[in-house]
Design an enzyme around this catalytic site. Structure first.
Site, PDB file in Angstrom:
ATOM      1  N   CYS A 113       0.866  -1.182   0.000  1.00  0.00           N
ATOM      2  CA  CYS A 113       0.000   0.000   0.000  1.00  0.00           C
ATOM      3  C   CYS A 113       0.903   1.233   0.000  1.00  0.00           C
ATOM      4  CB  CYS A 113      -0.908  -0.013   1.225  1.00  0.00           C
ATOM      5  SG  CYS A 113      -2.032   1.379   1.230  1.00  0.00           S
ATOM      6  N   CYS A 129      -3.511   6.883  -4.916  1.00  0.00           N
ATOM      7  CA  CYS A 129      -3.211   5.440  -4.811  1.00  0.00           C
ATOM      8  C   CYS A 129      -1.773   5.139  -5.268  1.00  0.00           C
ATOM      9  CB  CYS A 129      -4.207   4.599  -5.609  1.00  0.00           C
ATOM     10  SG  CYS A 129      -4.064   2.829  -5.211  1.00  0.00           S
TER      11      CYS A 129
END
Ligand code: PYC
Length: 336
Positions: free
Chosen positions: A109, A257
């Site tokens: 992530c 993201c």
């Protein structure tokens, strides 16, 4: 750095299971360009396993209820990503981390790594410089800059397939690229949406339908891996591109993201549209930005994503087994 679970924590958890005493878990929250991260710094039981993948297996098998207790409502919410801070397996590295969300677990992530580094700085465990962090999909390095921004050198990223058609019930045929950036993405350039806060509801419905159609039609990443992120793009007046990213739990990424931007630049490189060392500014649906670039090392594309996070709170989560929502709403709660 000594982090994460301890023998003492296992004793606490054992007591929690046996005597129904509350379990207390220490967390710090931050947001990275708008997207929240909850770093678990203490109170979590010890995971078994001699590498990060095996530790993930232990998390999933033995403590999945704690995942939902920490990240789901009423203590968390569907946009939040958890980061369980662990000691590294290899003492040469600085720490390990397992990322998780309301739906399950994430290989890597990007925004979460930026949030983790800023959290470590906040608690006095990191200074400007480079940290090597073990994730489930490989070691990433993160440089904390003196201005508080963080550059994450991600795992190798690549496009698996270009222009894959998929029939989406209610929307017709949609084409996208399948690419890896630490998670699997389906990246869609052609769609009818103007990407911005006012179309979030429609884009969420569309991308959720695409994600379900990919699964129904057996379209996967490498080794049959589920494509659990769907990314839409459009032009931007203030960056190279603007995106909307649907995450596995069907909420959208408030940041651009990190793993999605890595997948995007892998596609741009494959199309001959971005060169090594060139900067790419990726904007999110809410207007926040990451700076991205890549280098080619031994034939592999290694992305670097730079952004900023801010610590927003520090708390002790109390997980009382007598609470019908001890493990989060929707997950084994007594009212379900
Ligand atoms: O920044 O890589 C990322 C990410 C994945 C899911 C939410 N954010």
């Amino acid at each position: 750095m000594t982090v994460g679970s301890t023998h003492h924590d296992s004793v606490i958890n054992f007591r929690f299971l046996m005597t129904l005493e509350p379990l207390t878990i220490s967390v710090l929250d931050s947001h990275t360009e708008g997207e929240p991260t909850r770093v678990v710094t203490g109170g979590f039981p010890e995971l078994s396993g001699s590498d990060m993948k095996a530790k993930l297996g232990s998390f999933e098998r033995d403590y999945d209820q704690l995942r939902s207790a920490i990240i789901a409502e009423p203590r968390g919410h569907s946009a939040m990503v958890g980061a369980l801070l662990l000691d590294p397996i290899d003492p040469e590295n600085d720490c390990g981390v397992i990322f998780f969300d309301n739906a399950g677990y994430l290989g890597m992530c990007g925004h979460g790594t930026i949030g983790l580094v800023r959290t470590l700085e906040y608690i006095g465990e990191a200074d400007p410089g480079t940290l090597n962090i073990e994730t489930v999909v490989g070691v990433v390095s993160a440089e904390l800059h003196s201005d508080g921004s963080v550059s994450v050198r991600n795992v190798p990223s690549y496009r698996l397939e270009k222009g894959v058609p998929v029939g989406v019930p209610g929307f017709g045929e949609v084409k996208g690229d399948i690419a890896w950036g630490g998670n699997w993405f389906f990246l869609i350039e052609e769609h009818p949406f103007e990407i911005g806060p006012s179309t979030i509801g429609e884009m969420t419905a569309f991308t959720t339908a695409v994600k379900n159609a990919l699964a129904d039609k057996g379209l996967t990443g490498e080794g049959g891996a589920e494509i659990d992120h769907v990314e839409l793009f459009s032009q931007s007046e203030t960056a190279d591109s603007r995106n909307f990213v649907l995450c596995p739990g069907n909420d959208y990424d408030r940041s651009p993201c990190g793993t999605g931007t890595s997948a995007k630049i892998a596609c741009l490189y494959a199309d001959g549209k971005l060169d090594e060392g060139e900067k790419w500014f990726q904007e999110s649906v809410i207007g926040s930005r990451f700076e991205a670039s890549f280098e080619i090392v031994e034939g592999k594309l290694i992305p670097t994503i730079r952004g900023t996070a801010r610590v927003t709170s520090r708390a002790e989560l109390i997980i009382d087994p007598n609470d019908p929502f001890a493990h989060g709403i929707g997950k084994d709660s007594l009212y379900k």
